[in-house]
Design a protein around this motif. Structure first.
Motif, PDB file in Angstrom:
ATOM      1  N   VAL A 198       0.535  -1.014   0.185  1.00 27.52           N
ATOM      2  CA  VAL A 198      -0.048  -0.023   0.038  1.00 27.52           C
ATOM      3  C   VAL A 198       0.823   1.355   0.057  1.00 27.52           C
ATOM      4  O   VAL A 198       0.656   2.424  -0.795  1.00 27.52           O
ATOM      5  CB  VAL A 198      -0.873   0.002   1.122  1.00 27.52           C
ATOM      6  N   LEU A 199       2.085   1.217   0.736  1.00 34.45           N
ATOM      7  CA  LEU A 199       3.083   2.529   0.783  1.00 34.45           C
ATOM      8  C   LEU A 199       3.658   2.627  -0.803  1.00 34.45           C
ATOM      9  O   LEU A 199       3.324   3.872  -0.985  1.00 34.45           O
ATOM     10  CB  LEU A 199       4.045   2.228   1.781  1.00 34.45           C
ATOM     11  N   GLU A 200       3.657   1.631  -1.217  1.00 31.50           N
ATOM     12  CA  GLU A 200       4.134   1.673  -2.823  1.00 31.50           C
ATOM     13  C   GLU A 200       3.280   2.353  -3.677  1.00 31.50           C
ATOM     14  O   GLU A 200       3.577   3.149  -4.498  1.00 31.50           O
ATOM     15  CB  GLU A 200       4.760   0.289  -3.438  1.00 31.50           C
ATOM     16  N   GLN A 201       2.026   2.026  -3.356  1.00 27.82           N
ATOM     17  CA  GLN A 201       0.815   2.446  -4.354  1.00 27.82           C
ATOM     18  C   GLN A 201       0.583   3.823  -4.013  1.00 27.82           C
ATOM     19  O   GLN A 201       0.142   4.655  -4.810  1.00 27.82           O
ATOM     20  CB  GLN A 201      -0.455   1.708  -3.826  1.00 27.82           C
ATOM     21  N   THR A 202       0.913   4.320  -2.685  1.00 31.14           N
ATOM     22  CA  THR A 202       0.667   5.504  -2.383  1.00 31.14           C
ATOM     23  C   THR A 202       1.992   6.694  -2.378  1.00 31.14           C
ATOM     24  O   THR A 202       1.755   7.879  -1.908  1.00 31.14           O
ATOM     25  CB  THR A 202      -0.090   5.845  -0.880  1.00 31.14           C
ATOM     26  N   GLY A 203       2.838   6.160  -3.017  1.00 24.31           N
ATOM     27  CA  GLY A 203       4.200   6.937  -3.107  1.00 24.31           C
ATOM     28  C   GLY A 203       4.733   7.121  -1.759  1.00 24.31           C
ATOM     29  O   GLY A 203       5.483   8.290  -1.736  1.00 24.31           O
ATOM     30  N   GLY A 204       4.595   6.141  -0.789  1.00 18.81           N
ATOM     31  CA  GLY A 204       5.173   6.526   0.635  1.00 18.81           C
ATOM     32  C   GLY A 204       4.123   7.804   1.215  1.00 18.81           C
ATOM     33  O   GLY A 204       4.705   7.881   2.514  1.00 18.81           O
ATOM     34  N   VAL A 205       3.164   8.054   0.950  1.00 15.90           N
ATOM     35  CA  VAL A 205       2.279   8.960   1.619  1.00 15.90           C
ATOM     36  C   VAL A 205       1.499   8.519   2.614  1.00 15.90           C
ATOM     37  O   VAL A 205       0.863   7.209   2.314  1.00 15.90           O
ATOM     38  CB  VAL A 205       1.439   9.781   0.727  1.00 15.90           C
ATOM     39  N   ILE A 206       1.671   8.862   3.870  1.00 14.47           N
ATOM     40  CA  ILE A 206       0.801   8.166   5.249  1.00 14.47           C
ATOM     41  C   ILE A 206      -0.245   8.864   5.322  1.00 14.47           C
ATOM     42  O   ILE A 206      -1.365   8.118   5.443  1.00 14.47           O
ATOM     43  CB  ILE A 206       1.925   8.015   6.293  1.00 14.47           C
ATOM     44  N   ALA A 207      -0.397   9.910   5.528  1.00 19.94           N
ATOM     45  CA  ALA A 207      -1.556  10.852   6.250  1.00 19.94           C
ATOM     46  C   ALA A 207      -2.259  11.400   4.802  1.00 19.94           C
ATOM     47  O   ALA A 207      -1.834  11.272   3.512  1.00 19.94           O
ATOM     48  CB  ALA A 207      -1.038  11.846   7.125  1.00 19.94           C
ATOM     49  N   GLY A 208      -3.668  12.005   5.165  1.00 23.84           N
ATOM     50  CA  GLY A 208      -4.148  12.540   3.913  1.00 23.84           C
ATOM     51  C   GLY A 208      -5.099  11.592   3.374  1.00 23.84           C
ATOM     52  O   GLY A 208      -5.171  10.446   3.670  1.00 23.84           O
ATOM     53  N   PRO A 209      -6.111  12.244   2.477  1.00 18.54           N
ATOM     54  CA  PRO A 209      -7.106  11.561   2.193  1.00 18.54           C
ATOM     55  C   PRO A 209      -6.756  10.326   1.075  1.00 18.54           C
ATOM     56  O   PRO A 209      -7.404   9.288   0.996  1.00 18.54           O
ATOM     57  CB  PRO A 209      -8.000  12.505   1.257  1.00 18.54           C
ATOM     58  N   ARG A 210      -5.587  10.493   0.367  1.00 17.64           N
ATOM     59  CA  ARG A 210      -5.108   9.688  -0.428  1.00 17.64           C
ATOM     60  C   ARG A 210      -3.891   8.882   0.121  1.00 17.64           C
ATOM     61  O   ARG A 210      -3.317   7.974  -0.657  1.00 17.64           O
ATOM     62  CB  ARG A 210      -4.849  10.067  -1.665  1.00 17.64           C
ATOM     63  N   GLY A 211      -3.756   8.944   1.442  1.00 18.34           N
ATOM     64  CA  GLY A 211      -2.439   8.318   2.074  1.00 18.34           C
ATOM     65  C   GLY A 211      -2.707   6.762   2.257  1.00 18.34           C
ATOM     66  O   GLY A 211      -3.985   6.410   2.382  1.00 18.34           O
ATOM     67  N   ALA A 212      -1.710   6.178   2.873  1.00 17.01           N
ATOM     68  CA  ALA A 212      -1.836   4.723   3.174  1.00 17.01           C
ATOM     69  C   ALA A 212      -2.668   4.433   4.169  1.00 17.01           C
ATOM     70  O   ALA A 212      -3.396   3.526   4.080  1.00 17.01           O
ATOM     71  CB  ALA A 212      -0.222   4.124   3.415  1.00 17.01           C
ATOM     72  N   ALA A 213      -2.791   5.409   5.181  1.00 15.96           N
ATOM     73  CA  ALA A 213      -3.458   5.152   6.535  1.00 15.96           C
ATOM     74  C   ALA A 213      -5.050   5.328   5.891  1.00 15.96           C
ATOM     75  O   ALA A 213      -5.910   4.401   6.389  1.00 15.96           O
ATOM     76  CB  ALA A 213      -3.342   6.095   7.341  1.00 15.96           C
ATOM     77  N   ALA A 214      -5.422   6.289   5.067  1.00  6.08           N
ATOM     78  CA  ALA A 214      -6.630   6.283   4.569  1.00  6.08           C
ATOM     79  C   ALA A 214      -7.216   4.746   3.577  1.00  6.08           C
ATOM     80  O   ALA A 214      -8.207   4.358   4.005  1.00  6.08           O
ATOM     81  CB  ALA A 214      -6.973   7.310   3.586  1.00  6.08           C
ATOM     82  N   VAL A 215      -6.360   4.392   2.962  1.00  5.79           N
ATOM     83  CA  VAL A 215      -6.546   3.075   2.274  1.00  5.79           C
ATOM     84  C   VAL A 215      -6.629   1.955   3.158  1.00  5.79           C
ATOM     85  O   VAL A 215      -7.525   0.990   2.990  1.00  5.79           O
ATOM     86  CB  VAL A 215      -5.292   2.866   1.140  1.00  5.79           C
ATOM     87  N   LEU A 216      -6.021   1.835   4.398  1.00  2.61           N
ATOM     88  CA  LEU A 216      -5.908   0.890   5.142  1.00  2.61           C
ATOM     89  C   LEU A 216      -7.183   0.849   6.375  1.00  2.61           C
ATOM     90  O   LEU A 216      -7.260   0.013   6.934  1.00  2.61           O
ATOM     91  CB  LEU A 216      -4.834   0.563   6.043  1.00  2.61           C
ATOM     92  N   GLY A 217      -7.598   2.216   6.190  1.00  2.37           N
ATOM     93  CA  GLY A 217      -8.624   2.340   7.263  1.00  2.37           C
ATOM     94  C   GLY A 217      -8.097   2.707   8.773  1.00  2.37           C
ATOM     95  O   GLY A 217      -8.735   2.168   9.582  1.00  2.37           O
ATOM     96  N   LEU A 218      -6.841   3.138   8.690  1.00  2.00           N
ATOM     97  CA  LEU A 218      -6.295   3.335  10.090  1.00  2.00           C
ATOM     98  C   LEU A 218      -5.859   4.697  10.255  1.00  2.00           C
ATOM     99  O   LEU A 218      -5.927   5.541   9.465  1.00  2.00           O
ATOM    100  CB  LEU A 218      -4.821   2.806   9.892  1.00  2.00           C
ATOM    101  N   ASN A 219      -5.829   5.012  11.622  1.00  2.00           N
ATOM    102  CA  ASN A 219      -5.407   6.311  11.985  1.00  2.00           C
ATOM    103  C   ASN A 219      -3.809   6.424  11.556  1.00  2.00           C
ATOM    104  O   ASN A 219      -3.287   5.399  11.668  1.00  2.00           O
ATOM    105  CB  ASN A 219      -5.520   6.502  13.646  1.00  2.00           C
ATOM    106  N   PRO A 220      -3.304   7.661  11.025  1.00  2.00           N
ATOM    107  CA  PRO A 220      -1.969   7.604  10.734  1.00  2.00           C
ATOM    108  C   PRO A 220      -1.038   7.412  11.460  1.00  2.00           C
ATOM    109  O   PRO A 220      -0.064   6.622  11.485  1.00  2.00           O
ATOM    110  CB  PRO A 220      -1.920   9.134  10.325  1.00  2.00           C
ATOM    111  N   ASN A 221      -1.128   8.006  13.131  1.00  2.75           N
ATOM    112  CA  ASN A 221      -0.545   7.431  14.244  1.00  2.75           C
ATOM    113  C   ASN A 221      -0.289   5.984  14.445  1.00  2.75           C
ATOM    114  O   ASN A 221       0.707   5.312  14.793  1.00  2.75           O
ATOM    115  CB  ASN A 221      -0.685   8.334  15.277  1.00  2.75           C
TER     116      ASN A 221
END
Length: 602
Positions: free
Chosen positions: A562-585
C-alpha cells in the motif's frame, strides 16, 4: 460562571451541541433553532430553514403537521389521525412521544422516534415547542428481519422431511406438520387436539408417555424400541427426540419422529433442517445488532456481556483494541445502557487534536487565556456533566493533559485554561486506546497513576481477524447499506469474493472492510459483488497459492504494498492510512513494530 451566562444563550448552545437531531418552533410555527445533528440527519442546512415554516420537509414528502405543530395549535386530538399507523404513541407529563416511518427529502425512508415538549409562558400558553428525533431505522429493520425469520422457520417446519409434532401438558396435539400427516396418513385438522398416544401401538404407550413427560434438557432421545401406528392401523418402528419447553407458563413437548425403515433419507433431511433451524435461531437470538453493533461471533458475545455488566455502574471503562474494531460504538452502547442515557455522550479524539489545544478542548478556556481566545469556551468535561465522556486514543494525551485529567477524574473538578474558578462536574469516563498502556507506562510516556485510574474495568475488543465468522455478516451488512445509498441492484457477494474477504487478515479491521465494500459497490455492474485484485488493494487472490508466512509477515507485506501504491504518503485522504482504514499514528506505530523504514514523505 454559569450564573453569569444569559439563560437563552446557554440553552441555545446546549441544544446546538446535542448529538440528537433537535429543532425549536416558535408560536407562529417558524423554526427558531435547527441544530447540527438535525442538519446531518435531514440533509437540510439551518440557514435554509431557520425563520421559515418548512421544517416538515425533513420528515415527509408532502406538507403535514408534526408533533410540534399540534402542540402549538392545541390540537392534540389530531395525533390519532397523524399517527394512526404508528408503532407507538404515548403521553407522559408535558411530553409527547411517538414512533413512525417518514421520508427524508432525498427519498430515504427512516423510522423515527419523536419527542416533543411545549415551552409555556407565565399564563400557561404554549409559545414554543422543542422537538427531537432519533433514527430507529436499523432497530425497526432488525425487528422486521426477526419476523421474517420466524415465518421462515414456520415454513421450514411445514416442509421438513421429519414428522414434527408439538403437544401440550395433556399430550394433546397442537402442531402436526405436513411430514407427520404423511407419516401417520392423517390430516392435521383431524389430529389437532387429539392425544398423541393414539398414534402409538397400545403396548408401547406407557413408555411413550414417560418420554413425553420428560423434563430432561435439552432433549431426550429414544433411538429404538417404540412402535407407532398410522391412522389406518399399520404399525412401524420409530425413533424419536423429545424436547420439553415452556411458553406463557404452560409446558409443551416437541417430538421429532422418524421412520426407522427410512432412516437414511430422514437423517439427510434432519441435517438440512437442523442447519436451517440453527441459522434462524442465531438470527433471532444472537447479538447481531447489540446497540447497533453487527456481530454474531462468540468473541464479541463475551464483550457484549461485559458491557451489559459494567454499563449500569459509574465505573471507568477502558476499551482496548486495534483501530477500526468498533470501540466508539461500544462506548455508545455503555452510555445507552447506563443510568446516564438521558445525559450527553461527549466524544473527544485525543489523536486528532494538537497537543497545545487538548487541555482547552477538555476543560475549556477563559477569554484571553491565549492568543485567539476571544471569548469564554466550555470544555468537553462541562458538556458531559451528568452524562458520559468518551476519550478515544487516550494514549496520545501529552503529559500535562494527563495530570489535569487525573485530577478531574479523582476529584470531579477542574479549572478552565486561564481560569481560577474550580468547576464541579459529575462525569462518567470511558477511554479507548490501541496502544499497550502498560508498555507506555514502563517507557515513561504515560502516567502510572492515570493508567491505574483508567484500568478499573478493561474490555479487550478482538480484532476482525480474531473473529473471522463476522466477516460475511459484516460484508453483507455493508453491502445492503451501500447498495441502498448508491442505488445499486447488488443483492449478494460472489462466493469467490466472499472467500477472499474471509481469508484476508484485515489489519484495518471493520473500518477497512467497510471501505473495501463501499468501493466495490460503487464499481459493481451486476447483482453479485465482485472483489478484483485492483480494487482490493492487497486482498489475497482466490486462486491456490503458496502457503503464507506468519500473520506479521502478511501484514508487513500488505503495508509495504500500500505504501508503494501511495508513493510513501501516510496521512491525507489518499495516503496509506486512509487506504488501510487506520489512524496515521496507528499506521506509524505498526510500521515501527514491523521494522518498516519510514518513507521520505513520512
Amino acid at each position: 460562571m454559569l450564573d453569569d451566562l444569559d439563560p437563552k444563550t446557554f440553552a441555545a448552545h446546549l441544544l446546538q451541541q446535542l448529538p440528537v437531531p433537535t429543532f425549536v418552533l416558535d408560536g407562529r410555527h417558524r423554526v427558531s433553532m435547527w441544530n447540527r445533528a438535525c442538519e446531518q440527519f435531514t440533509g437540510i442546512a439551518a440557514a435554509d430553514v431557520v425563520g421559515t415554516d418548512q421544517h416538515w420537509r425533513g420528515f415527509y414528502t408532502e406538507r403535514r403537521p408534526c408533533l410540534a405543530d399540534l402542540l402549538l395549535d392545541g390540537e392534540l386530538g389530531g395525533l390519532s389521525q397523524l399517527y394512526a399507523h404508528a408503532a407507538r404513541s404515548t403521553y407522559l407529563a408535558d411530553t409527547w412521544h411517538a414512533e413512525n416511518w417518514g421520508v427524508m427529502p432525498d427519498g430515504r425512508p427512516v423510522y423515527v422516534a419523536v419527542v416533543a415538549g411545549p415551552i409555556t409562558d407565565a399564563q400557561g400558553r404554549v409559545v414554543a415547542v422543542v422537538e427531537s428525533q432519533r433514527d430507529m431505522t436499523a432497530q425497526k429493520l432488525a425487528e422486521q428481519a426477526l419476523q421474517d425469520s420466524e415465518q421462515r422457520l414456520s415454513a421450514i417446519l411445514g416442509s421438513a422431511m421429519d414428522a414434527i409434532v408439538t403437544v401440550d401438558d395433556r399430550h394433546r396435539i397442537t402442531l402436526f406438520n405436513a411430514a407427520a400427516q404423511r407419516m401417520f396418513r392423517c390430516a392435521a385438522d383431524l389430529a389437532q387436539d387429539q392425544p398423541l398416544e393414539r398414534f402409538i401401538v397400545p403396548s408401547h404407550r406407557a413408555l411413550f408417555q414417560q418420554f413425553l413427560d420428560t423434563r430432561q434438557a435439552p432433549a431426550a432421545w429414544a433411538p429404538q424400541g417404540l412402535i407407532a401406528q398410522r391412522a389406518d392401523g399399520e404399525a412401524f418402528p420409530i425413533e424419536a427426540t423429545f424436547s420439553p419447553l415452556e411458553l406463557a407458563g404452560r409446558r409443551y413437548c416437541t417430538v421429532i419422529l422418524r421412520d426407522v425403515n427410512d432412516r437414511r433419507q430422514a437423517e439427510q433431511a434432519l441435517s438440512r433442517l437442523q442447519s436451517e433451524k440453527g441459522y434462524l435461531e442465531e438470527q433471532a437470538n444472537s447479538d447481531h445488532n447489540f446497540q447497533e453493533i453487527v456481530s454474531g461471533a462468540a468473541e464479541m458475545a463475551a464483550v457484549f456481556e461485559q458491557i451489559r455488566l459494567v454499563a449500569p455502574a459509574d465505573t471507568p471503562v477502558l476499551l482496548l483494541g486495534e483501530t477500526g474494531t468498533g470501540k466508539e460504538l461500544l462506548a455508545g452502547a455503555i452510555h445507552n445502557l447506563s443510568g446516564r442515557q438521558d445525559g450527553m455522550l461527549v466524544k473527544v479524539n485525543c489523536a486528532a487534536l494538537p497537543a497545545e489545544l487538548i487541555e482547552s478542548e477538555l476543560f475549556g478556556h477563559e477569554k484571553g487565556a491565549f492568543t485567539g481566545a476571544t471569548q469564554q469556551r466550555k470544555g468537553r468535561f462541562e458538556l458531559a456533566d451528568g452524562g458520559t465522556l468518551f476519550l478515544d486514543e487516550v494514549g496520545e494525551l501529552p503529559p500535562a493533559a494527563q495530570a489535569k485529567l487525573l485530577r478531574a477524574l479523582q476529584e470531579q473538578e477542574f479549572e478552565r485554561v486561564g481560569g481560577t474558578v474550580t468547576l464541579k462536574v459529575n462525569v462518567r469516563l470511558i477511554a479507548a486506546t490501541n496502544r499497550d498502556l502498560a508498555e507506555e507506562v514502563a517507557a515513561g510516556r504515560f502516567r502510572a497513576d492515570l493508567y491505574y485510574r483508567l484500568n478499573v474495568f478493561p474490555v479487550q475488543v478482538p480484532a476482525l481477524r480474531e473473529r473471522r465468522s463476522d466477516v460475511p455478516l459484516l460484508a453483507r451488512h455493508f453491502l445492503a447499506k451501500y447498495a441502498k445509498k448508491f442505488g445499486k441492484p447488488v443483492t449478494d457477494i460472489a462466493p469467490a469474493a466472499l472467500a477472499r474477504l474471509s481469508d484476508y487478515a484485515w489489519p484495518g479491521n471493520v473500518r477497512e472492510l467497510q471501505n473495501v465494500i463501499e468501493r466495490a459497490v460503487i464499481l459493481a455492474r451486476g447483482p453479485l459483488l465482485e472483489i478484483d485484485q485492483a480494487l482490493s488493494l492487497g486482498l489475497p487472490d482466490s486462486r491456490p497459492a503458496a502457503p503464507a508466512g506468519t500473520l506479521e509477515e502478511v501484514e508487513r507485506n500488505h503495508i509495504l504494498q500500500v505504501l508503494e501504491q501511495t508513493g510513501g504518503v501516510i496521512a491525507g485522504p489518499r495516503g496509506a492510512a486512509a487506504v488501510l482504514g487506520l489512524n496515521p499514528n496507528t499506521l506509524r506505530s505498526r510500521m515501527q513494530k514491523l521494522g518498516i523504514a519510514k518513507p521520505r514523505s513520512y
